[in-house]
Design a protein around this motif. Sequence first.
Motif, short mmCIF file in Angstrom:
data_model
loop_
_atom_site.label_atom_id
_atom_site.label_comp_id
_atom_site.label_asym_id
_atom_site.label_seq_id
_atom_site.Cartn_x
_atom_site.Cartn_y
_atom_site.Cartn_z
N ALA A 139 0.82 -1.20 0.00
CA ALA A 139 0.00 0.00 0.00
C ALA A 139 0.86 1.26 0.00
O ALA A 139 0.46 2.29 -0.53
CB ALA A 139 -0.92 -0.01 1.22
N ASN A 142 3.27 1.13 -4.49
CA ASN A 142 2.47 0.31 -5.40
C ASN A 142 3.30 -0.46 -6.42
O ASN A 142 2.85 -1.45 -6.98
CB ASN A 142 1.46 1.21 -6.13
CG ASN A 142 0.41 0.39 -6.86
OD1 ASN A 142 -0.21 -0.49 -6.27
ND2 ASN A 142 0.24 0.67 -8.14
N THR A 171 -9.62 -12.88 -1.38
CA THR A 171 -8.21 -13.06 -1.02
C THR A 171 -7.83 -14.53 -1.05
O THR A 171 -6.79 -14.92 -1.60
CB THR A 171 -7.94 -12.47 0.38
OG1 THR A 171 -8.21 -11.07 0.35
CG2 THR A 171 -6.50 -12.70 0.80
N LEU A 514 -7.81 -8.50 7.33
CA LEU A 514 -8.54 -7.51 6.56
C LEU A 514 -9.37 -6.67 7.53
O LEU A 514 -9.16 -6.74 8.74
CB LEU A 514 -9.40 -8.18 5.50
CG LEU A 514 -8.60 -8.85 4.36
CD1 LEU A 514 -8.37 -10.33 4.65
CD2 LEU A 514 -9.32 -8.71 3.02
N LEU A 543 -9.39 -0.16 7.20
CA LEU A 543 -8.81 -0.69 5.97
C LEU A 543 -9.86 -0.69 4.86
O LEU A 543 -11.05 -0.88 5.10
CB LEU A 543 -8.30 -2.12 6.19
CG LEU A 543 -7.09 -2.29 7.12
CD1 LEU A 543 -6.73 -3.76 7.22
CD2 LEU A 543 -5.90 -1.49 6.62
N ARG A 544 -9.40 -0.49 3.65
CA ARG A 544 -10.30 -0.53 2.50
C ARG A 544 -10.64 -1.98 2.15
O ARG A 544 -9.96 -2.91 2.56
CB ARG A 544 -9.62 0.14 1.29
CG ARG A 544 -9.38 1.63 1.47
CD ARG A 544 -8.41 2.15 0.42
NE ARG A 544 -7.04 1.71 0.69
CZ ARG A 544 -5.99 2.00 -0.08
NH1 ARG A 544 -6.18 2.71 -1.18
NH2 ARG A 544 -4.78 1.57 0.23
N GLU A 547 -7.95 -4.70 1.22
CA GLU A 547 -6.67 -4.28 1.80
C GLU A 547 -6.42 -5.09 3.06
O GLU A 547 -7.35 -5.31 3.85
CB GLU A 547 -6.69 -2.79 2.12
CG GLU A 547 -5.35 -2.24 2.58
CD GLU A 547 -5.39 -0.73 2.79
OE1 GLU A 547 -4.32 -0.13 2.95
OE2 GLU A 547 -6.50 -0.15 2.80
N ARG A 560 1.32 -3.76 4.90
CA ARG A 560 -0.03 -3.35 4.56
C ARG A 560 -0.12 -3.41 3.05
O ARG A 560 0.62 -2.72 2.35
CB ARG A 560 -0.30 -1.94 5.08
CG ARG A 560 -1.68 -1.41 4.78
CD ARG A 560 -1.82 -0.01 5.35
NE ARG A 560 -3.08 0.60 4.97
CZ ARG A 560 -3.42 1.85 5.24
NH1 ARG A 560 -2.56 2.63 5.91
NH2 ARG A 560 -4.57 2.34 4.87
N THR A 561 -0.99 -4.25 2.55
CA THR A 561 -0.98 -4.52 1.11
C THR A 561 -2.38 -4.46 0.52
O THR A 561 -3.38 -4.72 1.20
CB THR A 561 -0.39 -5.92 0.84
OG1 THR A 561 -0.37 -6.17 -0.55
CG2 THR A 561 -1.20 -7.00 1.52
N LEU A 562 -2.44 -4.10 -0.74
CA LEU A 562 -3.66 -4.19 -1.52
C LEU A 562 -3.66 -5.54 -2.23
O LEU A 562 -2.80 -5.80 -3.06
CB LEU A 562 -3.73 -3.04 -2.54
CG LEU A 562 -3.98 -1.65 -1.95
CD1 LEU A 562 -3.75 -0.59 -3.02
CD2 LEU A 562 -5.39 -1.54 -1.39
#
Length: 643
Positions: A139, A142, A171, A514, A543-544, A547, A560-562
């Motif tokens: 995040a 990118n 996921t 998440l 968190l979105r 994400e 923290r990752t998308l």
Amino acid sequence: MNADPTLLGTVEDVSGASIRIKLGQGTVSGLSFIEGQSYRVGQVGGFVRIPLGFVNLYGVISQVGASAVPERLAETEQHGNRWMTVQLVGEGHPATGFDRGISQFPTVGDSAHLVTEYDLRTIYGRPQDPRFVQVGRLASANSIPALVEIDKLVTRHSAVVGTTGSGKSTTVAGLLAALSESSLYPSARILVIDIHGEYGKALSDRAAVFRINPDRSRGERPLYIPYWAMTVDELLPITLGSIENVGDRGHVIDLITELKAVALKKWPRTGVTVDGISVDNPVPFSIHKFWFDLHCEMRATHYVREGEPQSRDTWALELDAAQKPVQAGDAMKVTPPRFYPPKDTKGDPEKIRLSRSNLAISRNVDALGSKLRDTRFDFLLRPGPYRPDEEGKVEKDLDDLLSEWLGEIRPISILDLSGIPPAIQSEIVGSVLRITYDALFWARNLPEGGRERPLLIVLEEAHAYLDEKQIASVSVRRIAKEGRKYGIGMMLVSQRPAEIHQTILSQCGTIFALRLSNSVDRGHVKGAASDNLEGLFSMLPVLRTGEAIIVGEAVNLPIRTLIDRPNSRRRPDSADPKVVASGSPDEGYESPGGWNQERGPSDYAEAVEVWRRQDPRSRRVLQEVENVKEGMEDNYRNQKEES
């Protein structure tokens, strides 16, 4: 201004793995540009690098501002908002690269630097390495792929947690698709316990799907779980229910053992002998004969003749006018014999008495008879080719079952348990896991064992059957504690981690967290995480969708990752229904759903039909399935005639 644009400040307080950093006066908060790349300075979840000679220590920012000021300086510090709390998690060496854990600690005055994209690439490795699988992108950067190490992800267990709608199932589907890529992992072996039937469509090109009511046009196979492969502690709660009397339970165990021994004597099986058999040996026996024998033992009446013992020859069967039994009984059809009621008339030379049985489980036996007649239990009590006849003979044995379940057909096997009665869901899941574990445990030194070909077990909606009181929890705790040594890994998927036994969750070496809004759930996740990252986990409610915060052994640093979303064909069947549909049928919108769409008169006849049939497929779909089946049979007959 700082000469070094990455310099944040200096270390001013060290307390174990937790350190406090005071930002320098020239450090610019907010957005900073370094070598053309933009970085957010002082973000919770961001990374910090502390050089110590040839070694770099790395940490994660957990607090920023006044709350990060050491207590002794809180009242005197003039610029109390220019502090950060950092949790140290690993160190980088020029020769060996990044390692988790800390061999040395910083001291007061050491400089702290912003972690750049170059540093992140050093830490996280390269996507070309087959030891790692990409799950998304950072995040904070990118351009950098988020990679997890497969060895530790599988054998050290993992958990994917998040509230409904956070992207959990997507996921998992993306992870399974990446782990089963045939060009990279041709011998992948994954078993998915899917209680809602979400993953069959998403993974149809690489998964064998087993369902109670299979759609054969989509390649699905019937799900069978042979009751005789269960232990007595797994079988009795499902069949006879609770038996509190020790004597009654012992008699039942003896009867099952005897039936197995008789079947084994007639149909020998390698690995077990009649003399060495126990009630828990996975040897076929007829549960229909078991029910029939128990019923007759307690309910039969007998003609009492002096000096003659009670046996089947002395049964007082009810006779018709032609002196033939009205109902002689049939074990396989689950029909009991009809006996004359007992009588003891004085002076009658032929008295009729009840069977001399001390068993007090008549209601339990009646319940078993009802289940044997209930078609919902056919997958278990009438398991197709694994169903023993009255003498204990079966068409297929457990080697065929394990071959289907454990990746002989395709790398992923999905056991769709959506059609199983909810009352026995935990017992069925526990039995499946125990059968799988025992098979790989005893085969640990063989090519089919888990050491040479590890197995990943995915438990979807784990909170539904993994609280402390449920039987499945026993099997999962065993896998969580011992599975690593035998190549059996586990991935829990849950929206309520607080309802999962804490012993199980604490054994998960990697956690994909998440969005989680419930504070109790967040507390369980923080308690199970291997790193002290309270500040990082405080971000979970905001968190979105899609994400995640990934912490644990499969990642070098908490990230923290998308999450990469799979394409529409690979997404699980868990999307929210559209209350208001976007678009219209005229614009190419396929679904007629939504409150804003015009509808004709309702007809619930077919709704009731599928309800009664316990199968959500419509008449049209079933007809298409039947047409495909008939076409395949016609082709087979034509080919056979031509040959």
